[in-house]
Enzyme design. Structure first.
Site, PDB file in Angstrom:
ATOM      1  N   HIS A   7      38.096  35.853  35.452  1.00 56.41           N
ATOM      2  CA  HIS A   7      37.986  37.252  35.900  1.00 56.41           C
ATOM      3  C   HIS A   7      37.483  38.165  34.786  1.00 56.41           C
ATOM      4  CE1 HIS A   7      39.837  36.696  39.840  1.00 56.41           C
ATOM      5  NE2 HIS A   7      40.694  35.879  39.270  1.00 56.41           N
ATOM      6  N   ASP A  31      44.970  33.562  35.950  1.00 55.21           N
ATOM      7  CA  ASP A  31      44.860  32.987  37.292  1.00 55.21           C
ATOM      8  C   ASP A  31      43.418  32.593  37.608  1.00 55.21           C
ATOM      9  OD1 ASP A  31      44.262  35.813  37.284  1.00 55.21           O
ATOM     10  OD2 ASP A  31      44.121  35.693  39.464  1.00 55.21           O
ATOM     11  N   GLU A  32      43.285  31.726  38.596  1.00 52.86           N
ATOM     12  CA  GLU A  32      42.000  31.367  39.200  1.00 52.86           C
ATOM     13  C   GLU A  32      40.921  31.066  38.158  1.00 52.86           C
ATOM     14  OE1 GLU A  32      42.294  33.671  43.460  1.00 52.86           O
ATOM     15  OE2 GLU A  32      41.447  34.806  41.782  1.00 52.86           O
ATOM     16  N   VAL A  33      41.250  30.178  37.226  1.00 50.50           N
ATOM     17  CA  VAL A  33      40.316  29.825  36.160  1.00 50.50           C
ATOM     18  C   VAL A  33      39.495  28.605  36.595  1.00 50.50           C
ATOM     19  CG1 VAL A  33      40.070  29.144  33.752  1.00 50.50           C
ATOM     20  CG2 VAL A  33      41.859  30.767  34.408  1.00 50.50           C
TER      21      VAL A  33
END
Length: 521
Positions: free
Chosen positions: A261, A314-316
């Site tokens: 992100h 998160d969400e890597v």
């Protein structure tokens, strides 16, 4: 189905309202006793502080008192004549701590005593800290009503004896200024309303892959990633938000989400990207990445004084690392696979945060992937679903609950009932593990909100969660229909205070379904 749901709710509204007994407080205090008398607020309602150790040099209490009086009087013109007896002349507030520092674990308890008609002419507030007194002022404001016949402010059901304290020390609301920019005025309105429901942490998700709107003196090109020249926050703006919140008893938790992100970072410093064709996660092989992160957290430490910083995690998607030759060579040289590199980044970011005096919060993927390999001071922020908190505390780590199926405000089909019923301690029965659940947070992700619609998307659903986080378990309703009239009353109170809270009997940010009273919508 929506029409049927509304009809059923309205059908039970009349008989349930009889159970409320006029006790229209939100969130419900821990202990409440009241009578049947009526008091009249003096036109010269005053604050007294004799007997307090707290000196109020910073005017936190006196300013809050003036705001409270304005809230009580905001709905109508007060031009009636106050009777000569049964008059309440003011509030006598005694605070037992000299300290007005606000941080995690600050005592927020209070006692509020309001006399019956008689010789006593001042209500009494006792609190350990000024922040407990602020909560008492809010509770007091909700006991006041405008009399349309006499055109003065009345306080019904006196005498009152309220003893109150929060169930959880962390009661949060997240806003996202990376998907859409929010002007300072909009953020301040959110903070004001948080204080009405006794939430105490504004989680500011400041930057993300879409934009980097915040000035960073250590690396001034970072805010080249803002959407436009005018959609930015200066360092002074950020400090203004922190101080504004603090004076209302609210900490600001700043988030810098790494290593994923973060595509917007490279608009100011392209070497942070793995390559021009593959722009996130941040380049784990580049020491400059960690220098920038160190500079950001150094700048943060001068503005955001809360005990915690949120480091995301998160969400890597690590595919850019393995697809970029120089990072692939670095991984091989270090003997790391992409999962190892992800853990390396998270742990190194935590170490940098610690060097600047912070404890840290990470989204739950870091725990799901690395478990006890995380720094033992890590606070795991649940979001993917239920059942995570019990695993986190079983591992001895602390947790904040925000499971998306219940407490994500951007899920517009989620109703206030689901927000009210979501229990942070579900399946956690051991007292020592319950203490590791710091509390919870409702999340207002910004893809579909900006200044035009953020209030009606947050409220009143966030208020439903706020009672879950403040009120002791034994006073929470197992059936949300039992609290519907009280929450409907509070939603109308928010409207009177200028807050664009959406109708109660519509999911998400629905509009009024039919003509009629505010309390029936």
């Amino acid at each position: 189905m929506g029409v049927l749901r509304t009809a059923l709710l309205m059908g039970i509204f009349l008989w349930v309202s009889l159970l409320a007994n006029g006790l229209n407080l939100w969130p419900m205090p821990a202990s409440v006793g009241y009578g049947s008398g009526i008091l009249y607020l003096s036109n010269n309602f005053q604050l007294r502080t004799e007997g307090s150790k707290y000196s109020d040099d910073s005017r936190i209490l006196s300013d809050a008192f003036l705001r409270m009086v304005d809230l009580v009087r905001v709905a109508h013109v007060i031009d009636g004549i106050v009777p000569s007896s049964g008059v309440l002349d003011g509030l006598h507030v005694r605070i037992f701590s000299e300290d007005d520092k606000l941080n995690f674990g600050t005592d927020e308890s209070y006692k509020l005593s309001i006399p019956a008609s008689g010789k006593e002419t001042y209500a009494q507030i006792e609190a350990q800290t000024v922040y407990g007194a602020l909560h008492a002022l809010e509770t007091f404001s909700q006991l006041c009503y405008f009399n349309f016949t006499s055109k003065i402010i009345e306080l019904h059901s006196a005498p009152w004896k309220i003893i109150d304290q929060p169930r959880f020390p962390y009661r949060g609301l997240m806003i996202d200024t990376s998907r859409h920019y929010l002007p300072l005025a909009a953020i301040k309105k959110v903070i004001d309303t948080m204080s009405y429901v006794k939430l105490n942490v504004l989680h500011w998700h400041i930057v993300d892959e879409d934009s980097f709107p915040l000035e960073m003196p250590s690396y001034p090109n970072l805010w080249n990633g803002a959407y436009s020249y005018s959609e930015r926050y200066t360092t002074a703006d950020a400090l203004e938000i922190v101080l504004y919140a603090q004076r209302r008893g609210i900490n600001v938790l700043a988030e810098i989400d790494v290593p994923g992100h973060a595509r917007s970072w490279g608009l100011g410093y392209p070497s942070l990207w793995p390559s021009f064709d593959c722009r996130e996660p941040l380049d784990v092989s580049n020491e400059f990445t960690f220098q920038v992160l160190d500079g950001i957290l150094s700048d943060f430490s001068k503005v955001f004084k809360f005990k915690f910083v949120h480091l995301g995690g998160d969400e890597v998607n690590t595919s850019c690392w393995t697809a970029t030759p120089h990072i692939k060579n670095w991984l091989k040289k270090k003997g790391l696979n992409e999962s190892d590199a992800y853990r390396y980044f998270v742990l190194r970011a935590q170490k940098i945060a610690s060097s600047h005096g912070y404890e840290f919060i990470n989204w739950e993927e870091t725990f799901n992937d690395f478990g006890k390999q995380l720094n033992p001071k890590t606070v795991v922020h649940n979001w993917l679903g239920r059942g995570v908190a019990e695993k986190v505390v079983d591992a001895g780590l602390r947790c904040i609950v925000s499971n998306q199926d219940k407490w994500y405000l951007d899920h517009l089909d989620s109703t206030w009932e689901s927000f009210y019923l979501n229990e942070p301690l579900e399946n956690i029965s051991k007292p020592e593990q319950q203490k590791l659940v710091l509390g919870g947070e409702v999340c207002m992700w910004g893809e579909t909100v900006d200044a035009s619609d953020i209030e009606q998307t947050i409220w009143p659903r966030a208020a439903a969660a706020a009672e879950r986080l403040w009120t002791p378990t034994w006073k929470l309703a197992t059936d949300p229909k039992l609290v519907a009239p009280r929450l409907a009353h509070f939603r109308c109170l928010l409207n009177k205070r200028g807050v664009a809270a959406a109708p109660l009997f519509a999911p998400g940010r629905g509009t009024p379904p039919f003509t009629g009273s505010c309390i029936q919508q």
